[in-house]
Write an enzyme that holds these catalytic residues in place. Structure first.
Site: not given
Ligand SMILES: Cc1cc2nc3c(=O)[nH]c(=O)nc-3n(C[C@H](O)[C@H](O)[C@H](O)COP(=O)(O)O)c2cc1C
Length: 363
Positions: A236, A260, A291, A294, A315
């Site tokens: 990822k 991310h 991601d 979306i 989110r």
């Molecule tokens: C509050 C928060 C915590 C996150 N924690 C992780 C995590 O622990 N591990 C990880 O691989 N991605 C983490 N992410 C990233 C998400 O997996 C994802 O890539 C991202 O939120 C996608 O975008 P979107 O929020 O616009 O849908 C986190 C995102 C947010 C908003």
């Protein structure tokens, strides 16, 4: 469901969950969830890029028996909407990851449990009614990484999602300004007892080049990891053709185009821009997921048209959790799936296999 709240009647789209969540979450928590790296340009670009793509409608298509199902790395899924790994769901709801997993199962959705879940991965898996993948942050000690892998296997997780785009935290200026701190009682319990990176201290220097990157995973560690487990392995955080090719070469089973959610390196491109580049390079050899931003069924359709097999949402699951607990998460996913079905119907696509770039205007 303990602690379940009424879902407000005016919640009809994911942005409504965001609005209601903003009213309920204290400002520092909002900055953690909705904030991003540095100036937040990549996070904004993620949203704007999906919105800027136009669709090409099709009328009078034969859509009898239309369906959103897919087979992905050995799983039969009723739709291509996945809950992205997100840390510490307990920040949004007392039932934490249990509530999210319940909402996911109610809608047949796959959930990716974060290494940084606030509940032990075994507890989440023991109560989950639906399939789980485990998101792995590789640890400085291979023994610690392996212990996480064995625990995920034993708990019945169906794949490992190795996040490779954040060996160092992004510059979370919004969080810093808002003074976000993890509340007492919420921590990364899965990492209890594991050795953190050994950081040297030098006045006026950040940890990045004083030990943090010495402990960060490298390509050879991915090859090693692949040799240690039979679970499908996805990377990822792949955002370039170069890294996509290396991922295929090292033998992983899938890649996730992700920045991310704009939380790591600011000014990376939107995932809508990177996805076609990665998909072209991978050329169908392994599944490509995506991601970032979306928020609508039309966004999901566009990602599928640009080469994604499935999409993940980050989110919105926290917004829905904060507003409505498990029921909120289920409702959020139901909305997104319903929107995807409308978008497929009005672009004349009866199944995911029929979604290609001709869905997009100007193709
Ligand atoms: C509050 C928060 C915590 C996150 N924690 C992780 C995590 O622990 N591990 C990880 O691989 N991605 C983490 N992410 C990233 C998400 O997996 C994802 O890539 C991202 O939120 C996608 O975008 P979107 O929020 O616009 O849908 C986190 C995102 C947010 C908003």
């Amino acid at each position: 469901m303990a602690g379940q709240a009424e879902i407000p009647a005016d919640v009809v789209a994911l942005c409504d969950y965001e609005r209601h969540a903003a009213e309920r979450m204290p400002a520092p928590l909002r900055a953690y969830v909705d904030g991003a790296g540095a100036d937040g340009l990549t996070a904004q670009a993620n949203l704007a890029a999906w919105q800027a793509i136009r669709l090409q409608g099709r009328v009078l298509a034969d859509l009898r028996g239309a369906d959103t199902g897919l087979r992905l790395l050995g799983l039969d899924l009723p739709h291509p909407l996945i809950l992205a790994p997100v840390a510490f769901h307990g920040l949004a709801h007392a039932e934490a990851e249990h509530a999210t997993a319940l909402g996911a199962a109610a809608t047949g959705s796959l959930m990716v449990v974060s290494t940084q879940s606030g509940l032990p991965l075994e507890d989440i898996a023991a109560r989950a009614q639906g399939p789980l993948w485990f998101q792995l942050y590789m640890q400085p000690e291979r023994g610690d990484t392996l212990s996480l892998v064995r625990r995920a296997e034993a708990a019945g997780c169906r794949a490992l999602v190795v996040s490779v785009d954040a060996p160092v935290n992004g510059l979370r200026n919004m969080e810093q300004r808002a003074g976000f701190r993890l509340p007492e009682g919420i921590r990364a319990v899965n990492l209890d007892g594991m050795r953190p990176p050994q950081i040297r201290s030098e006045p006026g220097r950040a940890a990045t080049f004083l030990g943090l990157m010495d402990a960060a995973p490298r390509w050879e560690d991915i090859a090693w990891l692949k040799s240690q487990t039979r679970l499908p392995l996805l990377l990822k955080g792949i955002m370039s053709a170069h890294d996509a090719e290396r991922a295929v070469a090292v033998g992983v089973d899938g890649v996730i185009v992700s920045n991310h959610g704009g939380r790591a390196l600011d000014t990376l491109p939107a995932t809508a821009e990177a996805l076609p580049v990665v998909a072209r390079q991978v050329a169908g050899r392994i599944p490509v997921l995506c991601d970032g931003g979306i928020r609508r069924g039309t966004d999901a359709l566009k990602a599928l048209a640009l080469g994604a097999s499935a999409v993940l949402v980050g989110r919105p699951q926290i917004h829905a959790l904060a507003v409505g607990g498990a029921a909120g998460v289920a409702h959020m996913l139901t909305i997104l799936r319903a929107e995807l079905e409308v978008a497929m119907a009005l672009t004349g696509r009866r199944d995911l296999a029929g979604i290609d770039e001709t869905v997009l205007w100007g193709s």
